[in-house]
Scaffold this motif. Sequence first.
Motif, PDB file in Angstrom:
ATOM      1  N   GLY A  44      -5.593   2.551 -11.567  1.00 37.77           N
ATOM      2  CA  GLY A  44      -4.243   1.881 -11.644  1.00 37.77           C
ATOM      3  C   GLY A  44      -4.095   0.817 -10.895  1.00 37.77           C
ATOM      4  N   GLN A  45      -2.861   0.602 -10.654  1.00 39.55           N
ATOM      5  CA  GLN A  45      -2.386  -0.494  -9.863  1.00 39.55           C
ATOM      6  C   GLN A  45      -1.175  -0.064  -9.096  1.00 39.55           C
ATOM      7  OE1 GLN A  45      -1.365  -2.880  -8.162  1.00 39.55           O
ATOM      8  NE2 GLN A  45      -2.552  -4.619  -8.521  1.00 39.55           N
ATOM      9  N   VAL A  46      -1.182   0.726  -8.028  1.00 40.70           N
ATOM     10  CA  VAL A  46      -0.068   1.253  -7.162  1.00 40.70           C
ATOM     11  C   VAL A  46       0.694   0.272  -6.892  1.00 40.70           C
ATOM     12  CG1 VAL A  46      -1.461   3.299  -6.554  1.00 40.70           C
ATOM     13  CG2 VAL A  46      -1.493   1.345  -5.026  1.00 40.70           C
ATOM     14  N   PHE A  47       0.613  -0.911  -6.429  1.00 41.66           N
ATOM     15  CA  PHE A  47       1.571  -1.923  -6.040  1.00 41.66           C
ATOM     16  C   PHE A  47       2.456  -2.258  -7.231  1.00 41.66           C
ATOM     17  CE2 PHE A  47      -1.899  -3.969  -3.088  1.00 41.66           C
ATOM     18  CZ  PHE A  47      -1.665  -2.924  -2.010  1.00 41.66           C
ATOM     19  N   GLN A  48       1.713  -2.480  -8.359  1.00 41.26           N
ATOM     20  CA  GLN A  48       2.654  -2.614  -9.597  1.00 41.26           C
ATOM     21  C   GLN A  48       3.684  -1.451  -9.858  1.00 41.26           C
ATOM     22  OE1 GLN A  48       3.132  -4.906 -11.446  1.00 41.26           O
ATOM     23  NE2 GLN A  48       4.163  -3.848 -13.364  1.00 41.26           N
ATOM     24  N   PHE A  49       3.196  -0.350  -9.903  1.00 43.68           N
ATOM     25  CA  PHE A  49       3.995   0.826 -10.080  1.00 43.68           C
ATOM     26  C   PHE A  49       5.127   1.019  -9.151  1.00 43.68           C
ATOM     27  CE2 PHE A  49      -0.132   3.338 -11.363  1.00 43.68           C
ATOM     28  CZ  PHE A  49      -0.312   2.459 -12.338  1.00 43.68           C
ATOM     29  N   GLY A 254       6.504   7.292   1.482  1.00 40.64           N
ATOM     30  CA  GLY A 254       5.909   6.244   0.356  1.00 40.64           C
ATOM     31  C   GLY A 254       5.034   6.514  -0.359  1.00 40.64           C
ATOM     32  N   MET A 255       3.940   7.389   0.203  1.00 43.96           N
ATOM     33  CA  MET A 255       2.871   7.829  -0.563  1.00 43.96           C
ATOM     34  C   MET A 255       3.095   8.917  -1.524  1.00 43.96           C
ATOM     35  SD  MET A 255       0.562   5.626   0.279  1.00 43.96           S
ATOM     36  CE  MET A 255      -0.728   6.176  -0.732  1.00 43.96           C
ATOM     37  N   ASP A 256       4.101   9.619  -1.289  1.00 43.88           N
ATOM     38  CA  ASP A 256       4.538  10.607  -2.042  1.00 43.88           C
ATOM     39  C   ASP A 256       5.025   9.938  -3.525  1.00 43.88           C
ATOM     40  OD1 ASP A 256       3.753  12.994  -0.773  1.00 43.88           O
ATOM     41  OD2 ASP A 256       5.687  13.167   0.350  1.00 43.88           O
ATOM     42  N   THR A 257       5.872   8.887  -3.287  1.00 41.68           N
ATOM     43  CA  THR A 257       6.494   8.298  -4.492  1.00 41.68           C
ATOM     44  C   THR A 257       5.434   7.725  -4.921  1.00 41.68           C
ATOM     45  OG1 THR A 257       8.581   7.779  -3.055  1.00 41.68           O
ATOM     46  CG2 THR A 257       8.061   6.420  -4.885  1.00 41.68           C
ATOM     47  N   VAL A 258       4.358   7.220  -4.559  1.00 41.27           N
ATOM     48  CA  VAL A 258       3.279   6.583  -5.249  1.00 41.27           C
ATOM     49  C   VAL A 258       2.551   7.429  -6.303  1.00 41.27           C
ATOM     50  CG1 VAL A 258       0.949   5.406  -4.737  1.00 41.27           C
ATOM     51  CG2 VAL A 258       3.062   4.488  -3.476  1.00 41.27           C
ATOM     52  N   VAL A 259       2.231   8.689  -5.530  1.00 44.10           N
ATOM     53  CA  VAL A 259       1.593   9.712  -6.285  1.00 44.10           C
ATOM     54  C   VAL A 259       2.326  10.205  -7.663  1.00 44.10           C
ATOM     55  CG1 VAL A 259       1.133  12.334  -6.366  1.00 44.10           C
ATOM     56  CG2 VAL A 259       0.438  10.652  -4.337  1.00 44.10           C
ATOM     57  N   LYS A 260       3.808  10.026  -7.515  1.00 45.88           N
ATOM     58  CA  LYS A 260       4.505  10.393  -8.486  1.00 45.88           C
ATOM     59  C   LYS A 260       4.571   9.477  -9.680  1.00 45.88           C
ATOM     60  CE  LYS A 260       7.638  13.430  -6.108  1.00 45.88           C
ATOM     61  NZ  LYS A 260       9.078  13.699  -5.273  1.00 45.88           N
ATOM     62  N   LEU A 261       4.723   8.471  -9.039  1.00 42.06           N
ATOM     63  CA  LEU A 261       4.631   6.941 -10.104  1.00 42.06           C
ATOM     64  C   LEU A 261       3.160   6.961 -10.902  1.00 42.06           C
ATOM     65  CD1 LEU A 261       6.530   4.339  -8.006  1.00 42.06           C
ATOM     66  CD2 LEU A 261       7.156   5.600 -10.022  1.00 42.06           C
ATOM     67  N   THR A 262       2.185   7.225  -9.807  1.00 42.18           N
ATOM     68  CA  THR A 262       0.902   7.152 -10.646  1.00 42.18           C
ATOM     69  C   THR A 262       0.522   8.296 -11.762  1.00 42.18           C
ATOM     70  OG1 THR A 262       0.262   6.283  -8.550  1.00 42.18           O
ATOM     71  CG2 THR A 262      -1.703   6.962 -10.318  1.00 42.18           C
ATOM     72  N   MET A 263       1.044   9.503 -11.447  1.00 39.80           N
ATOM     73  CA  MET A 263       0.994  10.583 -12.148  1.00 39.80           C
ATOM     74  C   MET A 263       1.452  10.169 -13.681  1.00 39.80           C
ATOM     75  SD  MET A 263       1.779  13.849  -9.657  1.00 39.80           S
ATOM     76  CE  MET A 263       2.095  14.692 -11.140  1.00 39.80           C
ATOM     77  N   LYS A 264       2.659   9.532 -13.580  1.00 41.11           N
ATOM     78  CA  LYS A 264       3.592   9.275 -14.524  1.00 41.11           C
ATOM     79  C   LYS A 264       2.864   8.193 -15.410  1.00 41.11           C
ATOM     80  CE  LYS A 264       7.970   7.305 -15.701  1.00 41.11           C
ATOM     81  NZ  LYS A 264       9.286   6.878 -15.470  1.00 41.11           N
ATOM     82  N   GLU A 265       2.343   7.023 -14.753  1.00 42.25           N
ATOM     83  CA  GLU A 265       1.672   5.795 -15.366  1.00 42.25           C
ATOM     84  C   GLU A 265       0.593   6.123 -16.085  1.00 42.25           C
ATOM     85  OE1 GLU A 265       3.509   2.857 -15.747  1.00 42.25           O
ATOM     86  OE2 GLU A 265       5.345   3.376 -14.997  1.00 42.25           O
ATOM     87  N   LEU A 266      -0.006   6.754 -15.418  1.00 41.53           N
ATOM     88  CA  LEU A 266      -1.546   7.152 -15.931  1.00 41.53           C
ATOM     89  C   LEU A 266      -1.917   8.317 -16.615  1.00 41.53           C
ATOM     90  CD1 LEU A 266      -3.710   5.581 -12.891  1.00 41.53           C
ATOM     91  CD2 LEU A 266      -2.803   4.475 -14.971  1.00 41.53           C
TER      92      LEU A 266
END
Length: 351
Positions: A44-49, A254-266
């Motif tokens: 994915g693209q975590v900065f984007q998420f 911050g990384m927990d938020t990234v994990v949740k967003l990546t789970m959702k997006e991908l």
Amino acid sequence: MTKTARSLAALVIGLCLGAGWFAATADAAGDKPKIKVAAQATSGQVFQFLAKDKGYLDDEGIDVEMVYINNGTDAFSALSSGKVDVISTYGTGGPLIQIANGQKFSIFGGYMIIGATPVFALPGTEYKGIESFRGKKIAIMRGGTPDIVLKGILHDAGFDLNKDVTFVEIKRNQDVMEAVRSGQCEFGAVSTGFEPQINESGMRIVLWPDELWPNHSCCRMLSQTEWMGANPELLKKLLRAYLRAERDMQSPGGMDTVVKLTMKELDMPEGLVRSFVQSPHLIYETDPYKNNVVTMWKKMQSFDYIKDQTVAIDDHLNTAIYKSALDSLLAQYPDDPFFKKKLEMYNQYNL
């Protein structure tokens, strides 16, 4: 006033106000310039998420469309044909090969500086250090970060890459793993996000290449050079949004938020996402890391991955857009320690 008269009046007012009138109309209609960004769906693209979730793209007045392409060859083709404007998760070596072969691409930013690209084997395979690779077969995807970095490490250790080791080139990461699992090759190396599959297949990781080649340069952000030259402000806005996202990633939680967003997006399970997002062998970085890219270019030339010595790599490395984005954020947030640190890093890795 008749309908025709009202239309004529509107036209006259528009002509008198000029381009500003049209811009206001576009803003009122909610139109935003769009950037199409290609990335691999496996990482994915975590900065984007995060930039999207936090509203940073809206702050910049831009719209980003993600296009998921899981094959580097297809991604480079999409970029060269204008189907996408930016590609971000296709390593450094692959883009450099494209540039060496005449593609008018330029690197302007970063995504990962190292990217969790493990070398692995079956449990019974002896590994006591890189000398254990001598005389062995290694399954690899040609041109990817695992390929370039491992070859660079072996070359620096004195290996003749044409005689001392056999690289078996395979098109997909899944097939690389199968080549090792079935015993066709003693070792294999894969891209980011495949650590859980290696473990689930009963194999073991024997080497993380970043331990021997730190900051080797993994995924870079690049565009067509001509498109970049016509759209520097658009890319500046994108990098401003991504830099703010990177700052949030490094904040508490911050990384927990990234994990949740990546789970959702991908649409990925949490364990898989955490395996690469929070891997100690993966470092997210927006900085272009120009000096590290040049090091990889020269190293690829040294073991004949790049044969054409006439291409000037500096012509394909644009750090000005990133620096402009960073300077503007420092002006906006002069006391922010994150952006101050990013300036120190820029000076260290780009000048």
